[in-house]
Design an enzyme around this catalytic site. Structure first.
Site, PDB file in Angstrom:
ATOM      1  N   CYS A   1      30.127  69.081  57.456  1.00  9.93           N
ATOM      2  CA  CYS A   1      31.185  68.146  57.811  1.00  9.93           C
ATOM      3  C   CYS A   1      30.672  66.694  57.687  1.00  9.93           C
ATOM      4  CB  CYS A   1      31.648  68.413  59.245  1.00  9.93           C
ATOM      5  SG  CYS A   1      33.243  67.705  59.649  1.00  9.93           S
TER       6      CYS A   1
ATOM      7  N   GLY B   1      18.865  96.738  54.058  1.00  8.69           N
ATOM      8  CA  GLY B   1      19.855  97.184  55.025  1.00  8.69           C
ATOM      9  C   GLY B   1      19.329  98.181  56.032  1.00  8.69           C
TER      10      GLY B   1
ATOM     11  N   CYS C   1      36.817  66.030  58.221  1.00 11.76           N
ATOM     12  CA  CYS C   1      36.376  65.751  56.853  1.00 11.76           C
ATOM     13  C   CYS C   1      37.372  66.236  55.812  1.00 11.76           C
ATOM     14  CB  CYS C   1      35.010  66.356  56.586  1.00 11.76           C
ATOM     15  SG  CYS C   1      35.044  68.145  56.365  1.00 11.76           S
TER      16      CYS C   1
ATOM     17  N   CYS D   1      39.955  70.729  57.740  1.00 12.59           N
ATOM     18  CA  CYS D   1      39.156  70.165  58.830  1.00 12.59           C
ATOM     19  C   CYS D   1      39.738  68.817  59.239  1.00 12.59           C
ATOM     20  CB  CYS D   1      37.703  70.006  58.370  1.00 12.59           C
ATOM     21  SG  CYS D   1      36.679  69.063  59.528  1.00 12.59           S
TER      22      CYS D   1
ATOM     23  N   CYS E   1      35.282  71.601  61.049  1.00 13.73           N
ATOM     24  CA  CYS E   1      34.253  72.456  60.449  1.00 13.73           C
ATOM     25  C   CYS E   1      33.351  73.024  61.532  1.00 13.73           C
ATOM     26  CB  CYS E   1      33.365  71.638  59.507  1.00 13.73           C
ATOM     27  SG  CYS E   1      34.140  71.177  57.965  1.00 13.73           S
TER      28      CYS E   1
END
Lengths: 299, 235, 258
Positions: free
Chosen positions: A272, A32, A244, A241, A266
């Site tokens: 997808c 980080g 899909c 979606c 998606c």
């Protein structure tokens, strides 16, 4: 091959790659923490992912398989260009399949398909400093990181709640890494934040213009900041979606015509396509027929 | 009988640096003591240094020479050489002061102005206010004024607030700087009663009173300040 | 009531090259005591304040502070992390210009809440309730809590700055000309408010001001500075009513009588 003979493998010279690898190693050692590095000019403008490209160029080897996504999609200009760039300067295999890739360079998304140990996710980062918009002085923000003075980060979240009744930050949502450094996860939707937590993949972040590299090693704690009475939540979508039928994935709104027609699909195009190949269908699936994901071997 | 205040050989002068450092002698050789339960009065014409002596006893004026011994907190301290912190403690616990004028604080009610010295000494606000009410009543301050800041009061009204503020505490020593100057006869009598009550409670009082009636009624003896005229000693 | 001071300052000096900022300043400050430092511009009073608040390191001398656990710590030997922690918990600093002490682009509520969040408060509702309470204590309407200080008047900004500083219950507050730059009527209200808060909370404070009326109203003790040195110190009313040093006499005699 002859026309790229003047380039070193993966474009950058070896000294530069060593310098960047050192920065990456330091970043991994201090999860980080933003490591300064001598960012190079790249043959593309700042804002196109020069930080991510330099990180990728420094870690990529001839046997790697590269995937590049831009907001989840493999087929946007930015993704196509960077993929073509590495195909040309490193002659590596490229793919759109998340599971096949060894290195995934991304702008603003984490793939839906879970990542595995050994994979590396390289984020393109525009502004690495999460405190920047609250404290403009770099000298001061570095001190705040050093001394772990992160009250200011919660000031931002407080302001959200005061103004909107909830934490309205939806992307670049600040996280605390391994209980120490507060980090900007790059402008990914906060939907993806939980995927960073204890991910088996190595996550590297490169900011070319700001000359910073940072990292989240595998299996590291990544916790989104929040309040006890306003806990962190990811976005939810009230429909699956359209192509899909996937639920619990991040969706993009696509405008279909000039009459207000739109659909939610998606954002992760590979995910997808894989689902549709597997026989899943959304309510608008019949009208579109996208090319399936594929891997192009090195030449 | 206890003697909570002893003044010995105190001298005071002002050096005026803005006038080429000329020195104005005020008093010298000031020596007296006040017993508990006694009210003494500083006497003498204007300019003899009565007010300056009172101010030295309160730590408001610096002392050039001599000692001001005060019984404070179970011991004796010399106020003339005490640290500011000690002086503050003496003011809080041992020496009270009723000045001629009220230094008004904006936006604080008369009742709270009177109660404040008790609150500062740790008494809770409600009981301090109760005592303040009874004193203001005794001094005949109209009840409708109690909740108002005293800044707009008449001179006599302000002075009564000031007296109440000075008399509310149980300081063993009380200094009075012309507390009755702008009071009518009825309220002067109240002040005399208040002084008598303090004496009965064993308080040592030292005052300046230009009003002869009050002086005769309240004072046990007069300390003649002209005896301490700076020139005399020097001569 | 403790008999130990809160702050001990000994022979503190600050030089800027060969120029004197402040020289050989020594004093103790007790809990609940307000010390005024007066003098003209350039007298070194702000340099002294900055040294004491560790915003500036002195050239020589020491300053020790009694921490909440009773331990004495030498300020200039503490790590920066410890000093900054002290600064946002046990200390406050009220700047003359509120913009220097506030975050002008975040709401009043967040300005007050920041110190709470900095020490680990993570409950929005409680932080907000505390902010509401403090805004009312400095006489700012609750319905201004989500406004930015940019939309506030000078006096309101200064009151907000005070609330922001006092929310963590500090024991020592530094103030640099807290009423400077305000209209006279606004000054009076602020002084009155400060006086009340200091008494109610038992704060110790070091107030730098060139305004003797501010010193008289707020402080029990004062130090008069000239050319970086303390020329006179003592009880505030003693210094003002019976000034001894030539410079103090000049200062006192220069006050305009109204």
């Amino acid at each position: 091959m002859t026309d790229i003979a003047t380039y070193n493998f993966a474009y950058l010279d070896e000294q530069t790659k060593r310098m960047i690898r050192r920065a990456i190693l330091k970043g991994i050692a201090i999860p980080g923490y933003q490591v300064p590095f001598a960012s190079r000019e790249m043959p593309m403008p700042y804002g196109w992912g020069t930080g991510g490209v330099q990180v990728t160029a420094s870690i990529i080897g001839p046997d790697d398989v590269l995937k590049v996504i831009d907001q989840g999609a493999d087929d946007t200009t930015n993704a196509v260009s960077i993929r073509a760039f590495f195909k040309k300067v490193a002659n590596v295999a490229v793919t759109t399949e998340t599971a096949t890739a060894t290195i995934i360079q991304t702008r603003h998304r984490i793939p839906e398909h879970p990542l595995n140990a050994g994979q590396v996710l390289v984020f393109q980062v525009p502004i690495p400093e999460p405190l920047r918009f609250l404290e403009p002085r770099e000298t001061e923000t570095r001190k705040m990181h050093a001394l772990e003075e992160y009250g200011l980060m919660h000031v931002k979240l407080y302001e959200d709640i005061a103004r909107h009744g909830r934490i309205a930050t939806t992307y670049a949502y600040p996280v605390k890494v391994e209980g120490r450094y507060v980090m900007d996860p790059s402008p990914t939707p906060k939907f993806d934040n939980p995927k960073m937590h204890r991910s088996p993949a190595l996550q590297l972040f490169g900011a070319g213009r700001e000359k910073r590299i940072y990292a989240v090693p595998p299996l590291t704690d990544v916790v989104s900041l929040d309040f006890e009475d306003h806990p962190f939540e990811v976005q939810t979508f009230d429909q699956p979606c359209a192509l899909c039928g996937a639920e619990n994935v991040y969706l993009d709104e696509v405008i279909l015509d000039d009459h207000g027609g739109h659909m939610f699909v998606c954002s992760d195009t590979d995910h997808c396509e894989k689902r549709r190949e597997d026989g899943h269908h959304g309510h608008l699936a019949a009208e579109t027929n996208l090319a399936s994901g594929k891997t192009e071997p090195a030449e | 009988m206890a003697t909570p205040l002893v003044v010995s050989d105190v001298a005071k002068s002002f050096t005026m640096h803005l006038r080429d450092g000329v020195t104005l002698p005020v008093v010298a050789g000031v020596s007296f003591s006040i017993r508990a339960g006694e009210c003494a009065v500083l006497g003498g014409p204007s300019g003899a240094g009565k007010s300056s002596i009172l101010k030295m006893l309160y730590g408001n004026y610096a002392v050039d020479e001599g000692q001001i011994i005060v019984q404070h907190g179970g011991g004796l301290i010399d106020l003339a050489s005490a640290s500011p912190r000690t002086v503050l403690s003496v003011r809080r616990h041992t020496i009270g002061y009723v000045s001629q004028f009220l230094r008004t604080v904006p936006r604080v009610s008369a009742l709270d102005v009177v109660a404040e010295p008790l609150v500062e000494r740790g008494e809770d606000r409600d009981s301090a206010r109760a005592k303040a009410r009874s004193l203001l009543q005794q001094l005949n301050l109209p009840e409708k004024l109690w909740a108002l800041p005293p800044a707009t009061f008449s001179g006599g009204e302000q002075q009564r607030v000031n007296i109440a503020r000075g008399f509310i505490t149980e300081h063993p020593i009380l200094l009075l700087d012309e507390p009755t100057a702008s009071l009518d006869a009825r309220n002067r009598d109240v002040v005399v009663e208040l002084i008598a009550a303090k004496k009965a409670a064993g308080v040592a009082l030292l005052g300046i009173f230009h009003d002869l009636d009050v002086r005769d009624a309240a004072a046990d003896r007069v300390i003649d300040v002209t005896a301490f005229a700076a020139g005399k000693i020097a001569a | 009531m403790t008999d130990e001071p809160l702050l001990r300052v000994s022979a503190l000096s600050k030089f800027y090259g060969s120029r004197v900022g402040c020289e050989n300043v020594t004093f103790d400050l007790w809990p609940g005591e307000v010390l005024a430092v007066v003098g003209e511009s350039g007298s070194g009073k702000t340099t002294l304040l900055n040294c004491l608040s560790t915003r500036l390191l002195p050239s020589s001398g020491t300053a020790s502070y009694r921490m909440r656990d009773g331990q004495w710590r030498e300020l200039y030997r503490m790590s920066e992390a410890e000093r900054r922690f002290l600064m946002r918990t046990d200390w406050g600093f009220v700047h003359q210009n509120p913009a220097d002490g506030l975050r002008m682009t975040v709401s009043a509520g967040a300005n007050v809440g920041e110190r709470l969040m900095a020490v680990g408060d993570r409950h929005y509702g409680k932080i907000r309730a505390t902010a509401v309470d403090w805004l009312s204590r400095v006489e700012i309407d609750e319905d201004r809590i989500d406004d930015e200080p940019r939309a506030f008047s000078g006096g309101m900004r200064q009151r907000l700055q005070i609330a922001r500083n006092l929310v963590t219950g500090p024991r020592l507050v530094f103030m640099d000309e807290p009423t400077g730059g305000l209209d006279v009527s606004v000054q009076a209200r602020l002084l009155d408010l400060l006086r009340g808060l200091v008494t109610d909370l038992g704060l110790a404070a070091i107030v730098v001001t060139h305004d003797l009326a501010v010193a008289r109203l707020l402080s029990q003790r004062m130090m008069v500075m000239k050319d970086g040195r303390v020329v006179e110190s003592g009880l505030t009313d003693r210094v003002l009513d019976d000034p001894r040093a030539p410079y103090t006499q000049l200062l006192v005699s220069s006050i305009l009588q109204v």
